[in-house]
Design a protein around this motif. Structure first.
Motif, PDB file in Angstrom:
ATOM      1  N   SER A  68      46.629  37.198  31.374  1.00 31.68           N
ATOM      2  CA  SER A  68      47.262  36.167  32.192  1.00 31.68           C
ATOM      3  C   SER A  68      46.507  35.995  33.503  1.00 31.68           C
ATOM      4  N   LEU A  69      46.109  37.105  34.098  1.00 34.67           N
ATOM      5  CA  LEU A  69      45.340  37.055  35.343  1.00 34.67           C
ATOM      6  C   LEU A  69      43.996  36.372  35.127  1.00 34.67           C
ATOM      7  N   MET A  73      42.759  32.839  36.868  1.00 37.12           N
ATOM      8  CA  MET A  73      41.542  32.740  37.672  1.00 37.12           C
ATOM      9  C   MET A  73      40.643  31.602  37.188  1.00 37.12           C
ATOM     10  N   LEU A  74      40.503  31.445  35.873  1.00 39.13           N
ATOM     11  CA  LEU A  74      39.677  30.366  35.344  1.00 39.13           C
ATOM     12  C   LEU A  74      40.254  28.999  35.716  1.00 39.13           C
ATOM     13  N   PHE A  75      41.573  28.868  35.591  1.00 43.54           N
ATOM     14  CA  PHE A  75      42.215  27.604  35.939  1.00 43.54           C
ATOM     15  C   PHE A  75      42.032  27.301  37.423  1.00 43.54           C
ATOM     16  N   ALA A  76      42.231  28.308  38.272  1.00 47.45           N
ATOM     17  CA  ALA A  76      42.069  28.113  39.717  1.00 47.45           C
ATOM     18  C   ALA A  76      40.628  27.775  40.066  1.00 47.45           C
ATOM     19  N   GLY A 146      53.415  47.468  38.578  1.00 50.28           N
ATOM     20  CA  GLY A 146      52.021  47.630  38.199  1.00 50.28           C
ATOM     21  C   GLY A 146      51.094  46.800  39.046  1.00 50.28           C
ATOM     22  N   THR A 147      49.808  46.956  38.786  1.00 47.45           N
ATOM     23  CA  THR A 147      48.772  46.190  39.461  1.00 47.45           C
ATOM     24  C   THR A 147      47.752  45.720  38.432  1.00 47.45           C
ATOM     25  N   ALA A 148      47.046  44.654  38.763  1.00 42.80           N
ATOM     26  CA  ALA A 148      45.955  44.166  37.928  1.00 42.80           C
ATOM     27  C   ALA A 148      44.902  43.551  38.837  1.00 42.80           C
ATOM     28  N   SER A 149      43.646  43.576  38.395  1.00 43.24           N
ATOM     29  CA  SER A 149      42.561  43.030  39.206  1.00 43.24           C
ATOM     30  C   SER A 149      41.425  42.593  38.298  1.00 43.24           C
ATOM     31  N   ALA A 150      40.565  41.722  38.810  1.00 43.31           N
ATOM     32  CA  ALA A 150      39.395  41.284  38.058  1.00 43.31           C
ATOM     33  C   ALA A 150      38.406  40.640  39.010  1.00 43.31           C
ATOM     34  N   ARG A 151      37.150  40.650  38.580  1.00 43.84           N
ATOM     35  CA  ARG A 151      36.098  39.917  39.291  1.00 43.84           C
ATOM     36  C   ARG A 151      35.344  39.074  38.275  1.00 43.84           C
ATOM     37  N   LEU A 152      35.261  37.776  38.527  1.00 42.41           N
ATOM     38  CA  LEU A 152      34.521  36.856  37.677  1.00 42.41           C
ATOM     39  C   LEU A 152      33.279  36.384  38.412  1.00 42.41           C
ATOM     40  N   VAL A 153      32.192  36.179  37.664  1.00 45.75           N
ATOM     41  CA  VAL A 153      31.020  35.496  38.201  1.00 45.75           C
ATOM     42  C   VAL A 153      30.751  34.295  37.302  1.00 45.75           C
TER      43      VAL A 153
END
Length: 336
Positions: A68-69, A73-76, A146-153
């Motif tokens: 979901s995260l 991020m892709l949509f944003a 909980g927590t979730a995180s990601a980094r996209l390039v």
């Protein structure tokens, strides 16, 4: 506050996303300055999904909030940060953790998931970011747990293509030199990896390995099964999907915790996952995962969390031949 329902891939099902812009201009123009933006995501945790609905575990899965995260991020990126559609999104790193286990228990009723996301643009050129970083707080039925995180390039198509070609060549040369999949003695029972349906088993039984005085396990991976589990990413249908690595981490984590520490898979949960991706795994080439236990106590006993539950820390490497495509640190918790 900008409220909308984003395009709904079959993975997520019905969901709702709210943008909390940092400036009035972002609300009026449907675009933002290249600064941190906040979003709120909500959905029902799936019960009928062919992967999640098949669980023998009494817990909800980390995979759904992490995906979901990623999709938020892709949509944003496209709608608010003006990242061109032609730039290819790549997951550079990702992570998730359970901070309150009780909230993740299935209660027999539909549970609501909420994410509070902060998305920060990176490497800004002419007002457009070449990457995004996101951190999110996870809540289930209103309880933060909980927590979730990601980094996209985001890569230009030519750069992306060159990375794929180089990585595939290196993997093919390594496999041709004999660095292929470990020889599996068979396939685990579905309940050993937390499922009921054998079609959801993505790994073979492990081969014991050793080196530098450290025992480990090596698991072959059936990456082709990802399509049947609906893990494929619609934005990159010819890639091994990022979510495959999380689901395989969970499956090999349960098997390794049982093998190394005697955990019972049906009462074990992947409670922490942190991954860094070093290249693209290529479909059609052998893929396997090696697992080693993290730092062990000097007295040989299993570590425990604050509530006294046993926890095993693991180090995972995903390889095609000898080429490492991802490294993961993970924890498996035994609820007893």
């Amino acid at each position: 506050m900008d409220t909308f329902t984003a395009p709904s891939p079959s993975f997520l099902g019905p969901h709702h996303l709210v943008h909390r812009p940092a400036s009035p201009e972002a609300f009026l123009l449907k675009a933002t300055a290249p600064v941190r933006q906040n979003f709120a995501f909500s959905a029902e945790l799936p019960e009928e999904h062919p992967l999640f609905g098949d669980s023998v575990s009494p817990y909800h899965d980390l995979l759904f909030p992490v995906e979901s995260l990623r999709q938020t991020m892709l949509f944003a990126a496209r709608r608010y940060f003006r990242v061109p559609e032609s730039w290819h999104p790549v997951v550079a790193s990702g992570g998730a953790a359970i901070t309150r286990l009780d909230a993740w228990r299935r209660g027999g009723l539909r549970a609501g998931l909420a994410l509070e996301l902060g998305v920060t643009p990176l490497d800004i050129v002419n007002g457009v970011p070449r990457g995004l970083e996101c951190e999110a707080a996870v809540s289930i039925d209103g309880e933060r747990c909980g927590t979730a995180s990601a980094r996209l390039v985001f890569l230009a198509q030519g750069v992306y293509h060159n990375h794929r070609v180089l990585g595939r060549r290196q993997s093919e040369e390594s496999v041709a030199a004999g660095d292929g999949d470990p020889a599996s003695p068979g396939v685990p029972l579905p309940e050993q990896v937390g499922h009921r349906d054998g079609r959801n088993v993505l790994v073979g039984l492990p081969e014991h390995t050793g080196g530098d005085g450290e025992e480990g396990l090596a698991f072959p991976i059936d990456a082709r099964a990802a399509a049947g589990l609906r893990l494929e990413a619609p934005d990159a249908p010819d890639e091994v999907p990022p979510m495959l690595f999380l689901e395989v981490s969970r499956q090999v984590g349960l098997l390794a915790a049982a093998e190394l520490r005697g955990f019972i898979p049906s009462h074990a949960v992947l409670s922490r996952w942190q991954a860094s991706f070093r290249g693209f795994a290529e479909p059609g080439l052998p893929l396997h995962c090696t697992v080693r236990e993290g730092v062990r106590r000097t007295d040989g006993r299993v570590s425990r969390d604050a509530a006294g539950r046993p926890v095993v820390d693991l180090r995972l490497s995903f390889l095609q031949g000898s080429r490492v495509v991802a490294r993961v640190s993970a924890s498996v918790l035994q609820d007893c």
